[in-house]
Design a protein around this motif. Structure first.
Motif, PDB file in Angstrom:
ATOM      1  N   GLY A   1       0.808  -1.173  -0.073  1.00 16.16           N
ATOM      2  CA  GLY A   1      -0.073  -0.049  -0.103  1.00 16.16           C
ATOM      3  C   GLY A   1       0.764   1.255   0.074  1.00 16.16           C
ATOM      4  O   GLY A   1      -0.007   2.556  -0.022  1.00 16.16           O
ATOM      5  N   THR A   2       2.136   1.103   0.176  1.00 18.46           N
ATOM      6  CA  THR A   2       3.092   2.379   0.168  1.00 18.46           C
ATOM      7  C   THR A   2       2.952   2.860  -1.107  1.00 18.46           C
ATOM      8  O   THR A   2       2.954   4.169  -1.310  1.00 18.46           O
ATOM      9  CB  THR A   2       4.580   1.976   0.570  1.00 18.46           C
ATOM     10  N   GLY A   3       3.025   2.262  -2.362  1.00 16.72           N
ATOM     11  CA  GLY A   3       3.349   2.781  -3.673  1.00 16.72           C
ATOM     12  C   GLY A   3       4.677   2.963  -3.773  1.00 16.72           C
ATOM     13  O   GLY A   3       5.647   2.459  -3.121  1.00 16.72           O
ATOM     14  N   VAL A   4       4.844   3.612  -5.207  1.00 15.44           N
ATOM     15  CA  VAL A   4       6.326   3.840  -5.608  1.00 15.44           C
ATOM     16  C   VAL A   4       6.731   5.167  -5.125  1.00 15.44           C
ATOM     17  O   VAL A   4       6.031   6.173  -6.050  1.00 15.44           O
ATOM     18  CB  VAL A   4       6.145   3.674  -7.247  1.00 15.44           C
ATOM     19  N   ILE A   5       7.777   5.325  -4.437  1.00 15.58           N
ATOM     20  CA  ILE A   5       8.237   6.497  -4.104  1.00 15.58           C
ATOM     21  C   ILE A   5       9.731   6.721  -4.654  1.00 15.58           C
ATOM     22  O   ILE A   5      10.642   6.042  -4.320  1.00 15.58           O
ATOM     23  CB  ILE A   5       8.305   6.432  -2.509  1.00 15.58           C
ATOM     24  N   ALA A   6       9.512   7.085  -5.821  1.00 13.37           N
ATOM     25  CA  ALA A   6      10.580   7.354  -6.784  1.00 13.37           C
ATOM     26  C   ALA A   6      10.447   8.503  -7.664  1.00 13.37           C
ATOM     27  O   ALA A   6       9.479   8.840  -7.813  1.00 13.37           O
ATOM     28  CB  ALA A   6      10.662   6.049  -7.492  1.00 13.37           C
ATOM     29  N   GLY A   7      11.442   8.948  -8.437  1.00 10.94           N
ATOM     30  CA  GLY A   7      11.238   9.788  -9.196  1.00 10.94           C
ATOM     31  C   GLY A   7      12.135   9.730 -10.464  1.00 10.94           C
ATOM     32  O   GLY A   7      13.005   8.939 -10.579  1.00 10.94           O
ATOM     33  N   GLY A   8      11.927  10.450 -11.717  1.00 10.05           N
ATOM     34  CA  GLY A   8      12.435  10.415 -12.988  1.00 10.05           C
ATOM     35  C   GLY A   8      12.601   8.884 -13.502  1.00 10.05           C
ATOM     36  O   GLY A   8      11.832   7.935 -13.559  1.00 10.05           O
ATOM     37  N   ALA A   9      13.830   8.539 -13.635  1.00 12.74           N
ATOM     38  CA  ALA A   9      14.436   7.383 -14.401  1.00 12.74           C
ATOM     39  C   ALA A   9      14.076   5.999 -13.522  1.00 12.74           C
ATOM     40  O   ALA A   9      13.726   5.068 -14.088  1.00 12.74           O
ATOM     41  CB  ALA A   9      15.713   7.278 -14.848  1.00 12.74           C
ATOM     42  N   VAL A  10      14.405   6.188 -12.062  1.00 18.88           N
ATOM     43  CA  VAL A  10      13.928   5.103 -11.303  1.00 18.88           C
ATOM     44  C   VAL A  10      12.526   4.724 -11.280  1.00 18.88           C
ATOM     45  O   VAL A  10      12.295   3.569 -11.386  1.00 18.88           O
ATOM     46  CB  VAL A  10      14.487   5.418  -9.827  1.00 18.88           C
ATOM     47  N   ARG A  11      11.625   5.662 -11.192  1.00 18.25           N
ATOM     48  CA  ARG A  11      10.262   5.314 -11.410  1.00 18.25           C
ATOM     49  C   ARG A  11       9.709   4.866 -12.650  1.00 18.25           C
ATOM     50  O   ARG A  11       9.220   3.771 -12.425  1.00 18.25           O
ATOM     51  CB  ARG A  11       9.242   6.829 -11.324  1.00 18.25           C
ATOM     52  N   ALA A  12      10.121   5.274 -13.641  1.00 15.98           N
ATOM     53  CA  ALA A  12       9.963   4.409 -14.923  1.00 15.98           C
ATOM     54  C   ALA A  12      10.434   2.967 -15.022  1.00 15.98           C
ATOM     55  O   ALA A  12       9.705   2.064 -15.060  1.00 15.98           O
ATOM     56  CB  ALA A  12      10.365   5.288 -16.114  1.00 15.98           C
ATOM     57  N   ILE A  13      11.377   2.849 -14.529  1.00 16.95           N
ATOM     58  CA  ILE A  13      12.110   1.529 -14.437  1.00 16.95           C
ATOM     59  C   ILE A  13      11.370   0.439 -13.634  1.00 16.95           C
ATOM     60  O   ILE A  13      10.831  -0.660 -13.987  1.00 16.95           O
ATOM     61  CB  ILE A  13      13.544   1.424 -14.381  1.00 16.95           C
ATOM     62  N   VAL A  14      11.059   1.116 -12.131  1.00 15.97           N
ATOM     63  CA  VAL A  14      10.512   0.401 -11.436  1.00 15.97           C
ATOM     64  C   VAL A  14       9.036   0.103 -11.755  1.00 15.97           C
ATOM     65  O   VAL A  14       8.372  -1.268 -11.396  1.00 15.97           O
ATOM     66  CB  VAL A  14      10.666   0.935 -10.014  1.00 15.97           C
ATOM     67  N   GLU A  15       8.163   0.829 -11.996  1.00 19.62           N
ATOM     68  CA  GLU A  15       6.945   0.765 -12.763  1.00 19.62           C
ATOM     69  C   GLU A  15       6.698  -0.316 -13.675  1.00 19.62           C
ATOM     70  O   GLU A  15       5.898  -1.192 -13.640  1.00 19.62           O
ATOM     71  CB  GLU A  15       6.410   2.187 -12.986  1.00 19.62           C
ATOM     72  N   VAL A  16       7.364  -0.210 -14.650  1.00 19.94           N
ATOM     73  CA  VAL A  16       7.543  -1.249 -15.818  1.00 19.94           C
ATOM     74  C   VAL A  16       7.994  -2.522 -15.493  1.00 19.94           C
ATOM     75  O   VAL A  16       7.460  -3.607 -16.001  1.00 19.94           O
ATOM     76  CB  VAL A  16       8.337  -0.593 -17.203  1.00 19.94           C
ATOM     77  N   ALA A  17       8.846  -2.629 -14.425  1.00 19.80           N
ATOM     78  CA  ALA A  17       9.021  -3.881 -13.978  1.00 19.80           C
ATOM     79  C   ALA A  17       8.075  -4.683 -13.081  1.00 19.80           C
ATOM     80  O   ALA A  17       7.996  -5.836 -13.094  1.00 19.80           O
ATOM     81  CB  ALA A  17      10.302  -3.751 -13.002  1.00 19.80           C
ATOM     82  N   GLY A  18       7.019  -3.876 -12.624  1.00 18.89           N
ATOM     83  CA  GLY A  18       5.841  -4.524 -11.889  1.00 18.89           C
ATOM     84  C   GLY A  18       5.945  -4.403 -10.291  1.00 18.89           C
ATOM     85  O   GLY A  18       5.259  -4.936  -9.627  1.00 18.89           O
TER      86      GLY A  18
END
Length: 175
Positions: free
Chosen positions: A102-119
């Motif tokens: 429930g925390t979600g993705v706490i990231a910005g920029g390039a890290v966010r894009a990579i982590v979200e696409v990874a699942g």
């Protein structure tokens, strides 16, 4: 690391950064583009590639092709990562920490894009040092490749998963 069958995956593609590059010659300027692209299936497979061309769509296509060739599998525990990891590449350093559901993705920029696409759905990240998107992306890839499941650690140490964790593994923790 085992080879991933790219044809069997339902890949999603995201452009992380698009950079205009000019080279000055005696006769004028040459304009080219570089595109950093990430591809993934939202189930633990991700790849990052850099494409360069004289036109934007061609640079993105080349970046996506390079990313598909570089796909690897991430060690995951449910929808987060199994342990904290920090890796450095050049002046860019990336810290990845597992997070509660429930925390979600706490990231910005390039890290966010990579982590979200990874699942990965729940993660805490911090980008340290360089703010260059390309270096941050490669440092993130290095961090994700450094992740290991409890089973991998147990087999290397010659122990059981229970001995490594100090308890029985939770549901989803065993990959």
């Amino acid at each position: 690391m085992a080879k991933v069958d790219v044809a069997a995956l339902q890949l999603e593609e995201k452009v992380i950064s698009l950079n205009r590059v000019q080279k000055v010659h005696k006769g004028g300027r040459t304009l080219r583009w570089s595109a950093l692209v990430v591809v993934g299936d939202s189930h633990g497979h991700v790849g990052v590639g850099l494409g360069k061309a004289s036109e934007v769509p061609e640079a993105i296509r080349k970046g996506a092709e390079a990313a598909k060739k570089a796909i690897f599998t991430i060690a995951m525990a449910e929808h987060t990562i199994p342990h904290q990891v920090q890796e450095q590449l050049g002046a860019a350093s990336v810290l990845l920490k597992p997070a509660a559901p429930g925390t979600g993705v706490i990231a910005g920029g390039a890290v966010r894009a990579i982590v979200e696409v990874a699942g990965i759905r729940d993660i805490l990240t911090k980008s340290l040092g360089s703010a260059n998107a390309i270096n941050i992306a490669w440092a993130t890839v290095k961090s994700l490749k450094a992740l290991r499941t409890p089973e991998e650690v147990a087999s290397v140490r010659g122990k059981t998963v229970e001995e490594i964790l100090g308890r029985a593994p939770r549901q989803g923790e065993v990959a």
